[in-house]
Each structure stands twice: as C-alpha cells, then as structure tokens.
Motif scaffolding. Structure first.
Motif, PDB file in Angstrom:
ATOM      1  N   MET A  39       0.841  -1.194   0.000  1.00 36.85           N
ATOM      2  CA  MET A  39       0.000   0.000   0.000  1.00 36.85           C
ATOM      3  C   MET A  39       0.876   1.244   0.000  1.00 36.85           C
ATOM      4  N   SER A  40       0.404   2.273  -0.642  1.00 32.82           N
ATOM      5  CA  SER A  40       1.138   3.528  -0.697  1.00 32.82           C
ATOM      6  C   SER A  40       1.150   4.187   0.673  1.00 32.82           C
ATOM      7  N   GLU A  41       2.194   4.946   0.913  1.00 33.26           N
ATOM      8  CA  GLU A  41       2.310   5.668   2.169  1.00 33.26           C
ATOM      9  C   GLU A  41       1.365   6.865   2.187  1.00 33.26           C
ATOM     10  N   VAL A  42       0.771   7.089   3.337  1.00 31.24           N
ATOM     11  CA  VAL A  42      -0.093   8.253   3.517  1.00 31.24           C
ATOM     12  C   VAL A  42       0.773   9.406   4.008  1.00 31.24           C
ATOM     13  N   LYS A  43       0.560  10.588   3.446  1.00 25.74           N
ATOM     14  CA  LYS A  43       1.253  11.802   3.890  1.00 25.74           C
ATOM     15  C   LYS A  43       0.207  12.779   4.402  1.00 25.74           C
ATOM     16  N   PHE A  44       0.613  13.634   5.338  1.00 24.88           N
ATOM     17  CA  PHE A  44      -0.321  14.537   5.998  1.00 24.88           C
ATOM     18  C   PHE A  44       0.178  15.981   5.953  1.00 24.88           C
ATOM     19  N   SER A  45      -0.785  16.920   5.868  1.00 22.01           N
ATOM     20  CA  SER A  45      -0.442  18.342   5.910  1.00 22.01           C
ATOM     21  C   SER A  45      -0.767  18.903   7.289  1.00 22.01           C
ATOM     22  N   GLU A  46      -0.229  20.076   7.585  1.00 22.93           N
ATOM     23  CA  GLU A  46      -0.541  20.754   8.843  1.00 22.93           C
ATOM     24  C   GLU A  46      -1.982  21.253   8.857  1.00 22.93           C
ATOM     25  N   ASP A  47      -2.643  21.255   7.694  1.00 25.52           N
ATOM     26  CA  ASP A  47      -4.043  21.661   7.598  1.00 25.52           C
ATOM     27  C   ASP A  47      -4.983  20.467   7.753  1.00 25.52           C
ATOM     28  N   HIS A  48      -4.425  19.327   8.153  1.00 24.73           N
ATOM     29  CA  HIS A  48      -5.191  18.107   8.449  1.00 24.73           C
ATOM     30  C   HIS A  48      -5.817  17.463   7.226  1.00 24.73           C
ATOM     31  N   GLU A  49      -5.100  17.546   6.107  1.00 26.11           N
ATOM     32  CA  GLU A  49      -5.466  16.783   4.929  1.00 26.11           C
ATOM     33  C   GLU A  49      -4.480  15.622   4.795  1.00 26.11           C
ATOM     34  N   TRP A  50      -4.922  14.587   4.105  1.00 26.60           N
ATOM     35  CA  TRP A  50      -4.048  13.450   3.816  1.00 26.60           C
ATOM     36  C   TRP A  50      -4.036  13.212   2.312  1.00 26.60           C
ATOM     37  N   ILE A  51      -2.976  12.552   1.847  1.00 29.86           N
ATOM     38  CA  ILE A  51      -2.875  12.164   0.439  1.00 29.86           C
ATOM     39  C   ILE A  51      -2.211  10.794   0.370  1.00 29.86           C
ATOM     40  N   VAL A  52      -2.761   9.947  -0.476  1.00 27.01           N
ATOM     41  CA  VAL A  52      -2.152   8.665  -0.812  1.00 27.01           C
ATOM     42  C   VAL A  52      -1.822   8.746  -2.294  1.00 27.01           C
ATOM     43  N   VAL A  53      -0.565   8.469  -2.628  1.00 25.63           N
ATOM     44  CA  VAL A  53      -0.107   8.629  -4.011  1.00 25.63           C
ATOM     45  C   VAL A  53       0.097   7.270  -4.665  1.00 25.63           C
ATOM     46  N   ASP A  54      -0.419   7.161  -5.883  1.00 23.01           N
ATOM     47  CA  ASP A  54      -0.231   5.978  -6.708  1.00 23.01           C
ATOM     48  C   ASP A  54       0.253   6.479  -8.062  1.00 23.01           C
ATOM     49  N   GLY A  55       1.551   6.346  -8.317  1.00 24.89           N
ATOM     50  CA  GLY A  55       2.133   6.915  -9.537  1.00 24.89           C
ATOM     51  C   GLY A  55       2.099   8.428  -9.439  1.00 24.89           C
ATOM     52  N   ASP A  56       1.404   9.097 -10.389  1.00 22.02           N
ATOM     53  CA  ASP A  56       1.298  10.559 -10.339  1.00 22.02           C
ATOM     54  C   ASP A  56      -0.110  10.999  -9.931  1.00 22.02           C
TER      55      ASP A  56
END
Length: 125
Positions: A1-18
């Motif tokens: 599974m792709s790594e989840v990244k987080f912002s200081e604004d409490h959003e998350w993103i999971v990246v798959d390719g671009d």
C-alpha cells in the motif's frame, strides 16, 4: 500500500504513480463534528498548493479543504454530495474528497508521515 502523507491543515494524500487521493484526517473530522454538506472540486479544475480545493460544512462550522499539492483534479467524490456523513464514518476511506494528477511531486516532500502527524496533533491539544 502507498504511504499516507499529511499536511498541517489536516489533509491526507495517498499517491499511486502521479495520482493522489486526498481527504481530511480523522482528527479534522472529529473537530468538525457531524458533516452535513461537502462540495468537491470538479474534474479538470487546476489546483495550486494552499488554494481552496473543496468545502466541508458541519453542524459546528464550515471549513475549506486546501489543495495539498499542485495538480489537475481528475475526479471529485460525488458520493459525498448524497452522503456527506462518509467524511465522519470513513475519513481515510470512502470519505475521500478528490483525486488529483500531481504536477509537482516535490511538494509532497514537505508533508508529514503518520508518526510526525501524530506528534503534530498531540501538540494541538
């Protein structure tokens, strides 16, 4: 599974390719309370990091969801229009907001991993 990244604004993103899938965190939805309305960005919308990407309204407040990175929206989660409570019940799953074709992957380097985000929100209390 792709790594989840987080912002200081409490959003998350999971990246798959671009392609990145973006939503708000468990912490953010807890702060909002019961979500009653969500406006997701339309396909084709160009986002710049930090700009408003979506709107979420709860019984407590209305908040902007900021763009976590530059890119073009390839899909908004239309299910949230009919069932905004998905943001509460599955913020890291079916409650995602939009998918974006990332135009500047280096921006993701600024984001936190899960451990750093946990430390960050512990400092918010």
């Amino acid at each position: 599974m792709s790594e989840v990244k987080f912002s200081e604004d409490h959003e998350w993103i999971v990246v798959d390719g671009d392609i990145g899938t973006v939503g708000i965190t468990e912490f953010a939805q807890e702060q909002l309370g019961d979500v009653v309305f969500v406006e997701v960005p339309e396909e084709g919308k160009e986002l710049e990091q930090g700009d408003e990407a979506a709107v979420v309204e709860s019984v407590k407040a209305a908040s902007e969801v900021l763009a976590i990175c530059d890119g073009e929206v390839i899909e908004g989660n239309e299910a949230l229009a009919d069932e905004p409570s998905l943001v509460n019940s599955a913020p890291m799953g079916e409650g995602w907001f939009y998918k974006v074709k990332i135009s500047d992957p280096s921006q993701l380097d600024e984001l936190m991993d899960a451990d750093a985000y946990k430390t960050f929100i512990e400092g918010q209390g």
